[in-house]
Scaffold this motif. Structure first.
Motif, mmCIF file in Angstrom:
data_model
loop_
_atom_site.group_PDB
_atom_site.id
_atom_site.type_symbol
_atom_site.label_atom_id
_atom_site.label_comp_id
_atom_site.label_asym_id
_atom_site.label_seq_id
_atom_site.Cartn_x
_atom_site.Cartn_y
_atom_site.Cartn_z
ATOM 1 N N TYR A 173 0.839 -1.202 0.000
ATOM 2 C CA TYR A 173 0.000 0.000 0.000
ATOM 3 C C TYR A 173 0.877 1.256 0.000
ATOM 4 O O TYR A 173 0.620 2.206 -0.738
ATOM 5 C CB TYR A 173 -0.923 -0.022 1.217
ATOM 6 N N ASP A 174 1.932 1.213 0.803
ATOM 7 C CA ASP A 174 2.804 2.389 0.937
ATOM 8 C C ASP A 174 3.489 2.771 -0.388
ATOM 9 O O ASP A 174 3.749 3.939 -0.624
ATOM 10 C CB ASP A 174 3.878 2.144 2.008
ATOM 11 N N VAL A 175 3.793 1.802 -1.232
ATOM 12 C CA VAL A 175 4.533 2.115 -2.469
ATOM 13 C C VAL A 175 3.612 2.303 -3.686
ATOM 14 O O VAL A 175 4.089 2.404 -4.820
ATOM 15 C CB VAL A 175 5.589 1.030 -2.822
ATOM 16 N N ARG A 176 2.309 2.381 -3.433
ATOM 17 C CA ARG A 176 1.348 2.362 -4.554
ATOM 18 C C ARG A 176 1.568 3.456 -5.597
ATOM 19 O O ARG A 176 1.230 3.269 -6.761
ATOM 20 C CB ARG A 176 -0.089 2.417 -4.017
ATOM 21 N N ILE A 185 9.323 -0.065 -10.813
ATOM 22 C CA ILE A 185 10.515 -0.818 -10.411
ATOM 23 C C ILE A 185 10.581 -0.966 -8.888
ATOM 24 O O ILE A 185 10.984 -2.004 -8.361
ATOM 25 C CB ILE A 185 11.799 -0.174 -11.000
ATOM 26 N N VAL A 186 10.093 0.053 -8.176
ATOM 27 C CA VAL A 186 10.052 0.008 -6.706
ATOM 28 C C VAL A 186 8.944 -0.952 -6.262
ATOM 29 O O VAL A 186 9.132 -1.817 -5.398
ATOM 30 C CB VAL A 186 9.804 1.429 -6.134
ATOM 31 N N ILE A 187 7.780 -0.823 -6.894
ATOM 32 C CA ILE A 187 6.632 -1.671 -6.541
ATOM 33 C C ILE A 187 6.961 -3.145 -6.810
ATOM 34 O O ILE A 187 6.709 -4.017 -5.977
ATOM 35 C CB ILE A 187 5.389 -1.251 -7.361
ATOM 36 N N GLY A 188 7.566 -3.380 -7.990
ATOM 37 C CA GLY A 188 7.909 -4.760 -8.363
ATOM 38 C C GLY A 188 8.863 -5.399 -7.369
ATOM 39 O O GLY A 188 8.742 -6.577 -7.042
ATOM 40 N N ALA A 189 9.801 -4.604 -6.848
ATOM 41 C CA ALA A 189 10.777 -5.137 -5.888
ATOM 42 C C ALA A 189 10.086 -5.515 -4.575
ATOM 43 O O ALA A 189 10.374 -6.556 -3.982
ATOM 44 C CB ALA A 189 11.876 -4.109 -5.635
ATOM 45 N N LEU A 214 7.856 -9.717 -0.932
ATOM 46 C CA LEU A 214 6.735 -10.277 -0.170
ATOM 47 C C LEU A 214 6.389 -11.688 -0.646
ATOM 48 O O LEU A 214 5.737 -12.447 0.070
ATOM 49 C CB LEU A 214 5.504 -9.367 -0.295
ATOM 50 N N GLY A 215 6.795 -12.024 -1.867
ATOM 51 C CA GLY A 215 6.529 -13.357 -2.395
ATOM 52 C C GLY A 215 5.054 -13.631 -2.644
ATOM 53 O O GLY A 215 4.581 -14.746 -2.468
ATOM 54 N N VAL A 216 4.320 -12.592 -3.045
ATOM 55 C CA VAL A 216 2.879 -12.757 -3.275
ATOM 56 C C VAL A 216 2.564 -12.804 -4.768
ATOM 57 O O VAL A 216 3.404 -12.451 -5.603
ATOM 58 C CB VAL A 216 2.084 -11.600 -2.617
ATOM 59 N N HIS A 217 1.367 -13.259 -5.068
ATOM 60 C CA HIS A 217 0.879 -13.295 -6.443
ATOM 61 C C HIS A 217 0.114 -11.992 -6.676
ATOM 62 O O HIS A 217 -0.803 -11.655 -5.925
ATOM 63 C CB HIS A 217 -0.045 -14.516 -6.595
ATOM 64 N N LEU A 218 0.495 -11.245 -7.705
ATOM 65 C CA LEU A 218 -0.205 -9.990 -8.031
ATOM 66 C C LEU A 218 -0.969 -10.185 -9.337
ATOM 67 O O LEU A 218 -0.441 -10.736 -10.307
ATOM 68 C CB LEU A 218 0.794 -8.829 -8.169
ATOM 69 N N HIS A 232 -8.782 0.922 -14.580
ATOM 70 C CA HIS A 232 -7.974 -0.030 -15.340
ATOM 71 C C HIS A 232 -6.573 -0.125 -14.735
ATOM 72 O O HIS A 232 -6.096 0.808 -14.099
ATOM 73 C CB HIS A 232 -7.877 0.412 -16.799
ATOM 74 N N PHE A 233 -5.920 -1.228 -14.993
ATOM 75 C CA PHE A 233 -4.606 -1.486 -14.404
ATOM 76 C C PHE A 233 -3.546 -0.680 -15.158
ATOM 77 O O PHE A 233 -3.150 -1.035 -16.268
ATOM 78 C CB PHE A 233 -4.311 -2.983 -14.483
ATOM 79 N N GLY A 234 -3.091 0.395 -14.553
ATOM 80 C CA GLY A 234 -2.157 1.295 -15.244
ATOM 81 C C GLY A 234 -0.701 1.056 -14.882
ATOM 82 O O GLY A 234 0.112 1.968 -14.893
ATOM 83 N N PHE A 235 -0.374 -0.181 -14.549
ATOM 84 C CA PHE A 235 1.009 -0.533 -14.173
ATOM 85 C C PHE A 235 1.582 -1.484 -15.226
ATOM 86 O O PHE A 235 0.861 -1.977 -16.088
ATOM 87 C CB PHE A 235 1.022 -1.239 -12.815
ATOM 88 N N SER A 236 2.883 -1.754 -15.091
ATOM 89 C CA SER A 236 3.510 -2.686 -16.022
ATOM 90 C C SER A 236 3.008 -4.104 -15.782
ATOM 91 O O SER A 236 2.917 -4.559 -14.638
ATOM 92 C CB SER A 236 5.026 -2.666 -15.832
#
Ligand code: ZN
Ligand code: ZN
Length: 423
Positions: free
Chosen positions: A166-169, A174-178, A183-187, A197-201
């Motif tokens: 949530y904090d890096v939203r 590149i920061v979010i992906g790291a 966290l080892g979660v499925h996004l 709409h999903f506006g991320f990579s």
């Protein structure tokens, strides 16, 4: 030699004279001078080296072995649900969602409340709720990552520090992906072409919601984005999610303007099936990541199963989500509908190959199935996926969902050839 040089200088001085008269020619001669200067340095032209595309399709090398087609279990669930911890929901306690899920035979669900409604503190809201428990339904840990640039769902077999995500939203991808990786979660990208709409990579997601809510027709652009991502080499799982927010009011005066939605879109519209190695949370997440996944209009509708016989021995040896090396020989593909079909119903199987319509086939009979053959390219990637239309199987618990889904029965994930696992 001397003659050539003097011929050249005559031509050049002529050109020079012309250039004084015409600014166009002046530009041209400047270009020629630049060209002469550039070609002198190691054969490069305008900074472009001699062309050899390092990304051209090549053999991706050995691929991981195909997992067993029989050692596993089909589990069904809903991966996008909002409880009372989402402020835009109504009459939808977690107990209500879980009890209903159990009653319609769901094996797993993920309650994905909006994280922005609790400033990222999903742990002290959705997860700490005493109602967050079940003796039969597997409850994934997750939330809807609700950001300015769009929405995504997190799926995890165990609690994780959602607050960090949530904090890096609003940070760079590149920061979010790291953080996601740590966290080892499925996004998963949610409703990628609609509102929010999903506006991320897409390079940082593991799956995409290709079927959001009972309303099938609004998903056309999500399917288009999915095909774009698949065609460009991303092995991205397609999944469903009802995104339902509203439950049945306990008394008439508790009804809201949205209570009508409960009859049209609720748990299981659509239903996501996973072929998991075991009935565990981790096996559900793994199957989702690996793509042994199909989506059906509701929990009672038939499941689309998609197999391939790679070695031509008459036995299926791959299923959707699997990735193999082509043999250069024809592959037989099989599409079958498992579960409750409409007796005598006409089902149409539409095959998509590399993003384009490939074949349309009719499937009939008590256990509708069709086969087709094609030879995947030896060099480069190929994928096949199927969509099935036909008569809708009734879902009496959410009676108005059938009309919204129309004749869309279900869809498979792709069978892949030559996809680079290290992409
Ligand atoms: Zn959303
Ligand atoms: Zn949602």
């Amino acid at each position: 030699m001397a003659t050539t040089r003097s011929a050249y200088s005559r031509r050049y001085s002529r050109m020079f004279r012309f250039s004084i008269r015409s600014s166009q020619t002046l530009a041209l001669s400047r270009g020629l001078l630049l060209l002469l200067a550039l070609t002198g340095a190691g054969g490069t032209v305008f900074g472009q080296a001699e062309h050899a595309n390092p990304w051209a399709p090549t053999d991706p090398g050995p691929l991981p072995p195909i997992q067993s087609l029989s050692d596993g279990i089909w589990l069904k669930g809903d991966l996008h649900l909002h409880s009372r911890h989402s402020h835009d929901s109504s009459n939808n306690s977690e107990a209500k969602i879980i009890d209903f899920s159990k009653s319609v035979g769901m094996d797993f669900i993920c309650i994905t409340d909006h994280d922005n409604h609790v400033q990222g503190d999903v742990a002290h809201n959705t997860w700490i709720d005493p109602e967050f428990k079940s003796d039969s339904v597997l409850l994934l840990y997750g939330a809807e990552w609700t950001t300015t640039r769009g929405h995504g769902n997190i799926f995890s077999a165990r609690p994780y520090d959602h607050q960090r995500l949530y904090d890096v939203r609003d940070q760079r991808d590149i920061v979010i992906g790291a953080v996601k990786k740590e966290l080892g979660v499925h996004l998963s990208a949610n409703h990628p072409s609609g509102k929010d709409h999903f506006g991320f990579s897409y390079d940082m997601v593991d799956s995409i919601e290709v079927w959001n809510s009972a309303v099938w027709p609004k998903n056309a652009n999500a399917i288009m984005i999915w095909d774009d991502m698949l065609s460009s080499g991303r092995k991205l799982t397609g999944r469903g999610g009802s995104d339902s927010h509203h439950g049945t009011p306990d008394s008439p005066e508790l009804a809201t303007k949205n209570s009508y939605q409960r009859e049209a879109n609720y748990v299981g519209t659509p239903t996501t099936w996973v072929f998991a190695k075991a009935r565990t949370l981790q096996a559900v997440v793994d199957a989702l990541t690996n793509g042994r996944v199909a989506v059906s209009a509701n929990p009672y509708g038939p499941r689309v199963e998609f197999y391939a016989d790679l070695d031509g021995d008459g036995r299926m040896d791959m299923m959707m989500g699997d990735n193999a090396k082509p043999t250069g020989k024809p592959v037989t593909f099989r599409v079958q509908l498992a579960g409750k079909t409409i007796p005598g119903g006409d089902y149409t199987v539409s095959v998509v190959k590399n993003g384009d319509p490939f074949k349309t086939l009719k499937a009939e009979g008590a256990t509708p199935a069709v086969e087709f053959t094609d030879t995947p390219a030896s060099i480069g990637r190929t994928y096949y996926r199927v969509e099935v239309t036909g008569p809708q199987t009734a879902y009496p618990e959410v009676p108005k969902s059938m009309a919204l889904s129309g004749n869309m029965i279900g869809l498979s994930n792709p069978i892949y050839f030559n996809f680079d696992p290290n992409f």
